[in-house]
Design a protein around this motif. Structure first.
Motif, short mmCIF file in Angstrom:
data_model
loop_
_atom_site.label_atom_id
_atom_site.label_comp_id
_atom_site.label_asym_id
_atom_site.label_seq_id
_atom_site.Cartn_x
_atom_site.Cartn_y
_atom_site.Cartn_z
N ILE A 181 2.61 16.11 -2.16
CA ILE A 181 2.84 14.83 -1.51
C ILE A 181 2.54 14.95 -0.02
O ILE A 181 3.08 15.83 0.65
CB ILE A 181 4.30 14.34 -1.71
CG1 ILE A 181 4.58 14.13 -3.20
CG2 ILE A 181 4.54 13.04 -0.96
CD1 ILE A 181 5.09 15.34 -3.93
N VAL A 182 1.69 14.07 0.48
CA VAL A 182 1.32 14.05 1.89
C VAL A 182 1.21 12.59 2.34
O VAL A 182 0.49 11.80 1.71
CB VAL A 182 0.00 14.79 2.16
CG1 VAL A 182 -0.43 14.63 3.61
CG2 VAL A 182 0.13 16.27 1.82
N ASP A 183 1.91 12.25 3.40
CA ASP A 183 1.81 10.90 4.00
C ASP A 183 2.00 9.79 2.98
O ASP A 183 1.26 8.79 2.98
CB ASP A 183 0.48 10.74 4.72
CG ASP A 183 0.39 11.57 5.99
OD1 ASP A 183 1.46 11.93 6.52
OD2 ASP A 183 -0.72 11.85 6.44
N GLY A 184 2.97 9.96 2.10
CA GLY A 184 3.30 8.88 1.17
C GLY A 184 2.39 8.75 -0.02
O GLY A 184 2.46 7.77 -0.77
N ILE A 185 1.53 9.74 -0.25
CA ILE A 185 0.63 9.74 -1.41
C ILE A 185 0.87 11.01 -2.22
O ILE A 185 0.98 12.10 -1.67
CB ILE A 185 -0.84 9.66 -0.99
CG1 ILE A 185 -1.10 8.44 -0.10
CG2 ILE A 185 -1.75 9.62 -2.21
CD1 ILE A 185 -0.88 7.10 -0.80
N VAL A 186 0.93 10.85 -3.55
CA VAL A 186 1.09 11.98 -4.47
C VAL A 186 -0.29 12.34 -5.02
O VAL A 186 -1.01 11.46 -5.52
CB VAL A 186 2.03 11.63 -5.64
CG1 VAL A 186 2.29 12.87 -6.49
CG2 VAL A 186 3.33 11.04 -5.14
N LEU A 195 -8.53 14.18 -10.71
CA LEU A 195 -7.55 14.34 -9.65
C LEU A 195 -7.16 12.95 -9.19
O LEU A 195 -8.02 12.14 -8.84
CB LEU A 195 -8.16 15.12 -8.48
CG LEU A 195 -7.36 15.16 -7.19
CD1 LEU A 195 -6.08 15.97 -7.35
CD2 LEU A 195 -8.21 15.70 -6.04
N TYR A 196 -5.85 12.67 -9.19
CA TYR A 196 -5.37 11.33 -8.86
C TYR A 196 -4.67 11.30 -7.51
O TYR A 196 -3.99 12.27 -7.12
CB TYR A 196 -4.39 10.84 -9.92
CG TYR A 196 -5.02 10.52 -11.25
CD1 TYR A 196 -5.63 9.30 -11.48
CD2 TYR A 196 -4.99 11.46 -12.29
CE1 TYR A 196 -6.21 9.01 -12.71
CE2 TYR A 196 -5.56 11.17 -13.52
CZ TYR A 196 -6.17 9.95 -13.72
OH TYR A 196 -6.74 9.66 -14.93
N ALA A 197 -4.81 10.17 -6.82
CA ALA A 197 -4.01 9.84 -5.64
C ALA A 197 -3.16 8.64 -6.02
O ALA A 197 -3.70 7.58 -6.40
CB ALA A 197 -4.91 9.52 -4.46
N VAL A 198 -1.83 8.79 -5.91
CA VAL A 198 -0.90 7.77 -6.39
C VAL A 198 0.09 7.46 -5.27
O VAL A 198 0.62 8.38 -4.64
CB VAL A 198 -0.14 8.27 -7.64
CG1 VAL A 198 0.83 7.22 -8.14
CG2 VAL A 198 -1.13 8.65 -8.74
N GLN A 206 -4.35 5.02 -6.16
CA GLN A 206 -5.16 4.75 -4.99
C GLN A 206 -6.63 5.07 -5.25
O GLN A 206 -7.51 4.32 -4.86
CB GLN A 206 -4.65 5.57 -3.80
CG GLN A 206 -3.17 5.38 -3.50
CD GLN A 206 -2.84 3.94 -3.19
OE1 GLN A 206 -3.27 3.38 -2.19
NE2 GLN A 206 -2.07 3.30 -4.07
N TRP A 207 -6.87 6.18 -5.90
CA TRP A 207 -8.21 6.54 -6.32
C TRP A 207 -8.12 7.68 -7.34
O TRP A 207 -7.06 8.28 -7.52
CB TRP A 207 -9.12 6.93 -5.16
CG TRP A 207 -8.61 7.96 -4.18
CD1 TRP A 207 -8.14 7.74 -2.91
CD2 TRP A 207 -8.53 9.39 -4.38
NE1 TRP A 207 -7.77 8.92 -2.32
CE2 TRP A 207 -8.02 9.94 -3.18
CE3 TRP A 207 -8.85 10.25 -5.43
CZ2 TRP A 207 -7.79 11.31 -3.02
CZ3 TRP A 207 -8.64 11.61 -5.27
CH2 TRP A 207 -8.12 12.13 -4.08
N ALA A 208 -9.25 7.97 -7.98
CA ALA A 208 -9.35 9.10 -8.91
C ALA A 208 -10.69 9.79 -8.68
O ALA A 208 -11.71 9.13 -8.49
CB ALA A 208 -9.23 8.65 -10.36
#
Length: 496
Positions: A181-186, A195-198, A206-208
């Motif tokens: 987790i970095v800056d509110g994104i998992v 690879l997911y950004a959630v 957010q993106w994959a």
């Protein structure tokens, strides 16, 4: 140094990144920093803690306690100094997951499909959260929420205090990757090749980023780049905001290992029996270290040395600049566990059922991105960096340590301790050190003779007080040039 009255060998080492300490040791020489590449394995082990099953779990070390899971279904709390068991907590399934310890609770996943919250001091269960699949993923706790993947294809967000589900994000296959987790994104990988950004608060994608095979590796973040391995044999660098590929590096096999980044270099193992050092910006190989079998373990970096386990049963210490082996410690079986280094001691598990504490031959604690972000094992300082993905404290190296004279033979002798400190980063902050002795030496007086204008506080320290100084490159308190310290000590044999 040797105190003749008691005949006890001493050495100079470090108990954390900011601390100098004289302690009992195996060699009658003064050593610090990079250590010796020829040190003997039999002198390296501090203790071994044996359990009833293999240990794949990477250890977490917080408040002088090592937390480790085992395939015997138990979570253990072990005294970091002595190796004595403090408590044990039994689940109903094997534990591959690494514990995360935050705000007095240890969070651990089990193959019984449950995520547990356990009081870190007593070992008492606080709550349990049930998923629909086995949990191999290691939980990460940030901002009052615990994030963990499950083999039911979901990434979960669970309230750290109550154990209530906040949201679930469904992928297309099992999730054994551990979230970062970095800056509110998992960020997390899935066996659906992505690879997911959630969003950490809402669970919205957010993106994959799609690779050519499943992702078991756990992502790490440095600056604006995410690094993750894939079963397609590549290590990927992905833009943190867009999910676009920056570069890909092809290894010699599947990348189960989770990367770590330190000082502009990515370190990662592969199924091709190699540990790689890769330029984080360009993706170009700096060096490769060959082992006898698969490197499943995730590396960690401390003061110029990278540590990693291997299925050839060894834990390796490798020079970060050259890739040359510094030493190897052979356990009794394969090493899947990822090492964590705290205060100059390496903690790692083995399939021989033991948790080992080993002399690292370097000062300080794990400082790469993986441990700093609390992924797959961490130490007590990790949560301070978890929100940004960048180190918020200086990286101070201490070198050229000497004590003259080395022998303590009479009462109130004057000894001069000299060393140099250098800030390896551009970060500001505070650093400190203290001078401590083993039981057969007493410190009667401490006087700072030279500090090259750093003005440490207190200027007239007592033998028991830490000595603090500022680290501020912009004002020149410590630049990239080493600053020399000279400390005068009055020492006596204990009891005189």
């Amino acid at each position: 140094m040797k105190n003749d009255p008691n005949g006890e060998d001493l050495k100079l080492t470090s108990t954390r990144r900011h601390t100098l300490k004289l302690v009992a040791g195996a060699t009658p020489t003064v050593i610090f920093g990079t250590g010796s590449a020829t040190a003997q394995t039999q002198n390296r082990q501090q203790w071994a803690f044996e359990v009833e099953g293999s240990i794949e779990s990477p250890p977490t070390v917080v408040d002088d306690t090592v937390f480790i899971g085992s395939l015997d279904t138990n979570l253990y709390a072990v005294d970091a100094e002595t190796g004595d068991q403090q408590w044990t907590f039994e689940t109903n399934g094997r534990i591959f997951s690494s514990p995360t310890v935050v705000d007095g609770n240890a969070y651990i996943g089990s193959h019984d499909k449950h995520l547990y919250a356990v009081n870190a001091e007593t070992g008492e269960q606080q709550w349990t959260f049930e998923t629909n699949g086995r949990i191999f993923s290691s939980p990460t706790a940030v901002g009052g929420t615990v994030y963990v993947g499950s083999r039911d294809n979901n990434l979960y967000a669970v309230d750290a205090e109550t154990g209530n589900q906040q949201w679930a994000f469904e992928t297309g296959d099992i999730v054994v990757s551990s979230p970062t987790i970095v800056d509110g994104i998992v960020y997390v990988g899935s066996h659906d090749n992505n690879l997911y950004a959630v969003d950490a608060e809402t669970g919205d994608q957010q993106w994959a980023f799609e690779t050519a095979n499943s992702i078991a590796s756990s992502p790490t973040v440095e600056n604006d780049t995410i690094f993750v391995g894939s079963n397609d044999a590549n290590l990927y660098a992905v833009d943190i905001k867009t999910g676009n590929l920056q570069w890909a590096f092809t290894t010699g096999g599947i990348v189960y290992s989770s990367p770590t980044v330190a000082d502009g270099t990515v370190f990662v193992g592969s199924d091709g029996s190699n540990l790689y050092a890769i330029n984080a910006e360009t993706g170009e190989q700096r060096w490769v270290f060959e082992t006898e079998r698969i490197v499943y373990s995730s590396p960690t970096v401390v003061n110029g040395t990278v540590f990693v386990g291997c299925l050839d049963s060894n834990l390796y210490a490798v020079d970060v600049k050259t890739g040359n082996r510094q030493w190897a410690f052979e356990t009794g079986d394969v090493v899947y566990s990822s090492p964590t280094v705290v205060d100059g001691t390496v903690f790692v598990g083995s399939y021989d059922n033991n948790l080992y504490a080993l002399d690292a031959d370097v000062s300080g604690s794990s400082e790469g991105s993986r441990v700093n972000l609390g992924t797959l094992g961490h130490h007590g300082d990790w949560n301070q960096q978890a929100s940004s993905g960048e180190s918020s404290s200086p990286k101070v190296d201490v070198r050229n340590v000497s004590l003259n004279p080395k022998e303590v033979t009479s009462t109130n002798e004057t000894h001069v301790l000299t060393f140099a400190v250098e800030n390896l980063s551009t970060d500001n902050g505070k650093d400190d050190f203290d001078i401590a002795m083993p039981s057969n030496v007493e410190v009667d007086n401490v006087s700072i003779v030279r500090s090259d204008g750093l003005e440490p506080t207190p200027s007239d320290p007592t033998p028991s007080s830490p000595i603090e100084f500022s680290v501020n490159p912009s004002t020149g308190d410590i630049t990239n040039s080493p600053v020399e310290f000279e400390v005068e000590l009055n020492l006596s044999p204990a009891g005189n």
